[in-house]
Design an enzyme around this catalytic site. Structure first.
Site, PDB file in Angstrom:
ATOM      1  N   ASP A 184       1.117  -1.228   0.120  1.00 28.81           N
ATOM      2  CA  ASP A 184      -0.107  -0.018  -0.166  1.00 28.81           C
ATOM      3  C   ASP A 184       0.969   1.191  -0.015  1.00 28.81           C
ATOM      4  OD1 ASP A 184       1.222   0.259   2.327  1.00 28.81           O
ATOM      5  OD2 ASP A 184      -0.842   0.308   3.481  1.00 28.81           O
ATOM      6  N   ASP A 220      -3.210   4.651   2.416  1.00 29.36           N
ATOM      7  CA  ASP A 220      -3.797   5.096   3.895  1.00 29.36           C
ATOM      8  C   ASP A 220      -3.097   6.377   4.160  1.00 29.36           C
ATOM      9  OD1 ASP A 220      -4.647   2.781   4.660  1.00 29.36           O
ATOM     10  OD2 ASP A 220      -3.230   2.253   6.246  1.00 29.36           O
ATOM     11  N   ASP A 270       1.456   4.831   2.256  1.00 31.98           N
ATOM     12  CA  ASP A 270       1.042   5.679   3.463  1.00 31.98           C
ATOM     13  C   ASP A 270       1.492   6.794   3.525  1.00 31.98           C
ATOM     14  OD1 ASP A 270       0.320   2.976   4.960  1.00 31.98           O
ATOM     15  OD2 ASP A 270       2.340   2.444   4.362  1.00 31.98           O
TER      16      ASP A 270
HETATM   17  P1  UTP Z   1       2.219  -1.111   6.523  1.00 34.38           P
HETATM   18  O1  UTP Z   1       1.410  -2.141   7.004  1.00 34.38           O
HETATM   19  O2  UTP Z   1       1.769  -0.231   5.383  1.00 34.38           O
HETATM   20  O3  UTP Z   1       3.671  -1.471   6.448  1.00 34.38           O
HETATM   21  O4  UTP Z   1       2.446   0.021   7.956  1.00 34.38           O
HETATM   22  P2  UTP Z   1       4.963  -1.278   5.270  1.00 34.38           P
HETATM   23  O5  UTP Z   1       6.239  -1.185   6.091  1.00 34.38           O
HETATM   24  O6  UTP Z   1       4.568   0.074   4.764  1.00 34.38           O
HETATM   25  O7  UTP Z   1       4.997  -2.524   4.378  1.00 34.38           O
HETATM   26  P3  UTP Z   1       4.295  -2.486   2.866  1.00 34.38           P
HETATM   27  O8  UTP Z   1       5.286  -1.848   1.930  1.00 34.38           O
HETATM   28  O9  UTP Z   1       3.069  -1.452   2.898  1.00 34.38           O
HETATM   29  O10 UTP Z   1       3.966  -3.824   2.477  1.00 34.38           O
HETATM   30  C1  UTP Z   1       3.418   0.955   7.765  1.00 34.38           C
HETATM   31  C2  UTP Z   1       3.708   1.477   9.249  1.00 34.38           C
HETATM   32  O11 UTP Z   1       2.529   1.900   9.899  1.00 34.38           O
HETATM   33  C3  UTP Z   1       2.435   1.299  11.050  1.00 34.38           C
HETATM   34  C4  UTP Z   1       3.046   0.208  11.108  1.00 34.38           C
HETATM   35  O12 UTP Z   1       3.433  -0.368  12.146  1.00 34.38           O
HETATM   36  C5  UTP Z   1       4.166   0.303  10.306  1.00 34.38           C
HETATM   37  O13 UTP Z   1       5.465   0.647  10.905  1.00 34.38           O
HETATM   38  N1  UTP Z   1       1.054   1.252  11.380  1.00 34.38           N
HETATM   39  C6  UTP Z   1       0.150   0.539  10.453  1.00 34.38           C
HETATM   40  C7  UTP Z   1       0.249   1.486  12.570  1.00 34.38           C
HETATM   41  O14 UTP Z   1       0.948   1.932  13.221  1.00 34.38           O
HETATM   42  N2  UTP Z   1      -0.922   1.162  12.795  1.00 34.38           N
HETATM   43  C8  UTP Z   1      -1.746   0.577  11.921  1.00 34.38           C
HETATM   44  O15 UTP Z   1      -3.012   0.417  12.208  1.00 34.38           O
HETATM   45  C9  UTP Z   1      -1.131   0.233  10.808  1.00 34.38           C
HETATM   46 MN    MN Z   2       2.788   0.392   3.837  1.00 36.35          MN
END
Ligand code: UTP
Ligand code: MN
Length: 515
Positions: A326, A439, A328
């Site tokens: 995804d 997100d 972020d």
């Molecule tokens: P992600 O699940 O998007 O992981 O969460 P990522 O490292 O970006 O991996 P890919 O590349 O998308 O697969 C990103 C960060 O956001 C935090 C997670 O701890 C992670 O460090 N997070 C995610 C939260 O703090 N709360 C949430 O509800 C979701």
């Molecule tokens: Mn991510």
């Protein structure tokens, strides 16, 4: 395996494969094979003959009945490589130096195998072993994307994922920590002895590592990978909005595939319906280039509705990953309070331009209590957050027609439908757009550094930061704040560097947080 009885008969009486033709076999449990490599054919023939005269079974051809492999001037690794290339070998076969053989000839019987006879111990002397050492907490280590132990870390990550999908979080974390330790090593692991003293490597993880180092694969990992349950959990949780609990419930109802889910008549919520509709796109990795295009669109939305507001790419892309599941983003405004109400305006802007296939926004529910954050469970993120599915125009090069600007809503509804679709979810591959999970999080500037640190990941790095804070510093860290339990007050920070300093940790760059 050849049954013991037949083997004895075969080797002592029939004289096949160049074994003791005529010579008496004195030691039926010992089946020798002399490796010609580096020994040379004539020396090998001479030594074999000598052995047979003394009552040893010396095989001409290598097979799984061989109990002792005798080598001269070969390293343990060379012999192991040669052994691996053989069709089959006895798992516990001894790899011995020629000294064991000559001593046994002299003694007229197989001598006791001492450490100095063993090939591997001979070659990898204690001094030569590269011993690794890493600190216990992942947040004390620098873990770049370069990983020298992918076969091991991928195996452990798969077991971690399987445990998480099975709601066994304790086991999941244990495998994640073990994988993270191996990710931090500066070179490939070649022997178990190198791992002595490393943290977070439990009995189970060590067993998996040993299997892979010795046999090239782990039976547990392979059988998990091929198990119907694991694959069904993967497919079903691949649907946006479906967690392991829901997947588990469906599996118990006999649903293992998307087709079965569709035929089952299960009621799906709005997120799951969107997840199913855009299944293929969402399960295809997002590239950095795509993330950047989305970043431009979100930035345009943000500054249009609130000039001066700022947006940062977080998650895996901030750590330097080239793909992600995804995208972020963290949004803030330099004046505290100005960010209130921002999310709904951003979402409306994006929706009005047709960029959102799905969105669900949760309100900010974070309240700072004077007594600190209380129960650890209340540490979860309470930011205003938008889970969305973006409709992203594909790169111009890959589209046949559609010359319009990327930041405008150039993907019209008419081009969405393609009756020739043969895709599973009635979603065609040749649309001029793809669906991407995005997100959005809005944070007040006073919490921005904590939010940035918390959303950059990796998940294990975050977990370890919080564990470090609690266990080593008696502090509570969240994506909102840092509370010092001993001093009974919040510790403010306006940058990630300050948070690391509060925690008594060396600053770790985002690109080194890939634990
Ligand atoms: P992600 O699940 O998007 O992981 O969460 P990522 O490292 O970006 O991996 P890919 O590349 O998308 O697969 C990103 C960060 O956001 C935090 C997670 O701890 C992670 O460090 N997070 C995610 C939260 O703090 N709360 C949430 O509800 C979701
Ligand atoms: Mn991510």
């Amino acid at each position: 395996m050849v049954p013991l009885k037949r083997r004895k008969l075969g080797s002592s009486h029939t004289g096949n494969a160049g074994t003791n033709s005529g010579d008496e076999v004195k030691f039926p449990q010992v089946v020798l094979f002399l490796l010609e490599r580096k020994m040379g054919a004539s020396r090998r023939a001479f030594l074999s003959q000598l052995g047979r005269k003394k009552g040893f079974q010396v095989q001409e051809l290598f097979s799984e009945i061989v109990t002792h492999v005798i080598c001269e001037n070969n390293s343990g690794e060379e012999v192991r490589t040669w052994l691996d290339s053989q069709a089959s070998s006895r798992p516990g076969a001894h790899l011995l130096d020629i000294s064991w053989y000559t001593e046994s000839m002299r003694a007229g019987q197989p001598v006791e195998i001492l450490d100095r006879h063993k090939l591997q111990e001979l070659q990898i002397s204690e001094a030569e072993v590269i011993m690794f050492s890493v600190p216990s907490y992942a947040c004390q280590r620098r873990t770049s994307l370069e990983n020298h132990n992918t076969p091991l870390t991928e195996a452990l990550s798969l077991l971690a994922e399987n445990a998480e999908l099975s709601e066994d979080d304790g086991r999941g974390v244990a495998f994640r920590r073990a994988a993270a330790v191996l990710k931090a090593l500066p070179s490939p692991v070649t022997s178990m002895s190198q791992l002595k003293g490393l943290p977070c490597l439990g009995e189970h993880s060590l067993r998996v590592i040993k299997d892979i180092l010795e046999n090239g694969s782990s039976i547990e990992v392979e059988s998990t990978k091929n198990s119907e349950r694991y694959n069904a959990l993967k497919v079903l949780t691949g649907i946006f909005g479906v967690g392991s609990k829901t997947a588990e419930r469906w599996i118990r109802a006999g649903i293992h595939s998307l087709h079965q889910l569709q035929d089952s008549g299960q009621t799906l919520n709005r997120a799951q319906q969107a997840g199913l509709e855009h299944y293929d796109d969402i399960n295809q990795p997002v590239t950095k280039a795509e993330a950047d295009v989305i970043g431009e669109i979100v930035e345009k939305a943000v500054v249009s509705v609130l000039p001066g507001a700022q947006i940062v790419l977080t998650g895996g892309f901030r750590r330097g990953k080239l793909t992600g599941h995804d995208v972020d983003f963290l949004i803030t405004h330099p004046e505290e309070g100005r960010e209130v109400g921002l999310m709904s305006k951003v979402v409306s802007w994006l929706e009005s331009k047709g960029f959102l296939l799905y969105q669900k926004t949760t309100r900010n529910s974070y309240l700072e209590s004077k007594d600190g954050p209380g129960r650890p469970a209340s540490n979860i993120d309470r930011f205003e957050r938008c889970f969305s599915i973006f409709k992203l125009a594909k790169e111009k090069e890959t589209r046949t027609k559609d010359p319009q600007e990327v930041t405008e809503n150039r993907v019209s509804a008419e081009t969405d439908q393609n009756p020739n679709s043969d895709k599973l979810m009635n979603k065609q591959t040749d649309t001029p757009w793809r669906a991407v999970r995005v997100d959005l999080v809005v944070s007040p500037i006073s919490q921005f550094a904590f939010a940035l640190l918390g959303w950059t990941g990796s998940k294990l790095f975050e977990r370890e930061l919080r564990r470090w804070a609690g266990h080593e510093r008696s502090m509570s860290l969240s994506s909102h704040a840092l509370f010092d339990n001993k001093k009974g007050r919040y510790l403010r920070a306006s940058s990630e560097e300050e948070i690391f300093a509060h925690l008594g940790l060396e600053f770790i760059l985002p690109s080194e947080r890939n634990a």
